[in-house]
Design a protein around this motif. Sequence first.
Motif, PDB file in Angstrom:
ATOM      1  N   THR A  38       0.843  -1.192   0.000  1.00 47.22           N
ATOM      2  CA  THR A  38       0.000   0.000   0.000  1.00 47.22           C
ATOM      3  C   THR A  38       0.879   1.242   0.000  1.00 47.22           C
ATOM      4  OG1 THR A  38      -1.731  -1.160   1.237  1.00 47.22           O
ATOM      5  CG2 THR A  38      -1.829   1.247   1.209  1.00 47.22           C
ATOM      6  N   TYR A  39       0.633   2.111  -0.972  1.00 48.72           N
ATOM      7  CA  TYR A  39       1.366   3.371  -1.047  1.00 48.72           C
ATOM      8  C   TYR A  39       0.479   4.495  -0.532  1.00 48.72           C
ATOM      9  CZ  TYR A  39       3.760   7.477  -2.905  1.00 48.72           C
ATOM     10  OH  TYR A  39       4.390   8.690  -3.031  1.00 48.72           O
ATOM     11  N   SER A  40       0.992   5.303   0.398  1.00 48.18           N
ATOM     12  CA  SER A  40       0.258   6.432   0.961  1.00 48.18           C
ATOM     13  C   SER A  40       0.678   7.713   0.252  1.00 48.18           C
ATOM     14  CB  SER A  40       0.525   6.556   2.464  1.00 48.18           C
ATOM     15  OG  SER A  40       0.009   7.779   2.960  1.00 48.18           O
ATOM     16  N   PHE A  41      -0.308   8.401  -0.351  1.00 48.06           N
ATOM     17  CA  PHE A  41      -0.014   9.669  -1.002  1.00 48.06           C
ATOM     18  C   PHE A  41       0.213  10.779   0.030  1.00 48.06           C
ATOM     19  CE2 PHE A  41      -2.354   7.271  -4.188  1.00 48.06           C
ATOM     20  CZ  PHE A  41      -1.566   7.461  -5.317  1.00 48.06           C
ATOM     21  N   ILE A  42      -0.256  10.559   1.269  1.00 51.61           N
ATOM     22  CA  ILE A  42      -0.074  11.561   2.319  1.00 51.61           C
ATOM     23  C   ILE A  42       1.373  11.544   2.820  1.00 51.61           C
ATOM     24  CG2 ILE A  42      -0.761  12.253   4.645  1.00 51.61           C
ATOM     25  CD1 ILE A  42      -3.555  11.276   4.005  1.00 51.61           C
TER      26      ILE A  42
END
Length: 296
Positions: free
Chosen positions: A252-256
């Motif tokens: 999972t990649y977090s844009f935040i």
Amino acid sequence: MTRRAVAGVVPVVLAALVLSGGGPSYAGYTEPGPSVTQVVLRGGSNSILGSYYQAGLGFGLAGGTLLVGATQTTTLGLEPLVAYSRPWSLGGGWTLTFLGSYGDLGGDYRVDRHPEVTLSRSAALAGTPFAFSLAVGAGSYTVRPTGVSGGRATVAPSLSATFPLGPAATLRGSLGYQHYAYSNGGANGAWTGSVALAFPAAGALSVTFTYLFQDAWGSSPLLFDALSDDHTLAGAVSLRLSPALSVGHSQTYSFISQSISARVYSASLSTPEGVSVSLSYDDVPRTLSFSLSFRR
């Protein structure tokens, strides 16, 4: 057992006895006790409780399940686990669920529910690819190790849709809202939307990509149900090694945070005899969780 533990256990046990309508009868006859229907063993670790483990036996009781066992955590030590849950079908697709517990888990915390009641319904919208669901609930909670207690009312509507893209892929979307109102006057809520593109098993392999967006506001005094902004893109692959055994991996990649927020390796086993085993490891926070249950 401490006075606090007794205070938490007694309401759950009394509720289970009242709902059972059973107990010893007269003329020297004693009704047989409920049989074991489930064996539960689960554990893991997080930043709040440290390592945690739960073991319990589930008994069928008056249309519900009474779970009796123990919970061990690094921060709180060994405590009794008692939980009673029961659903009622109200007709028209509506279900009412009662849950009372002491020594159980919730989020990253120890959460006692004394009790929690939820009314829910899910239904497909005829002639369309859409489905609607609604959950309305209320409960009283004690959260540990913080020691915070309070009430909470919940409303959570959602709309979802599924669009087959030929034999090779399926597109799913959802839009939902969660609103929590607390007995101290506070509130917490979030809009959540997701889009998932799934490539069903080509043989034993399946791949899914999921985009999730959550816009949250407010704060939770109970902490275990806190909602926060979320903006992620996740990819997952699952490989079925046999009819009962599957292994998987997801990232999972977090844009935040602009970083990988989760990297999970998992395995699960489920047999027709009622045995269910799952194991997962997330090497970003380096947390391990497992569960084992046997139901008959």
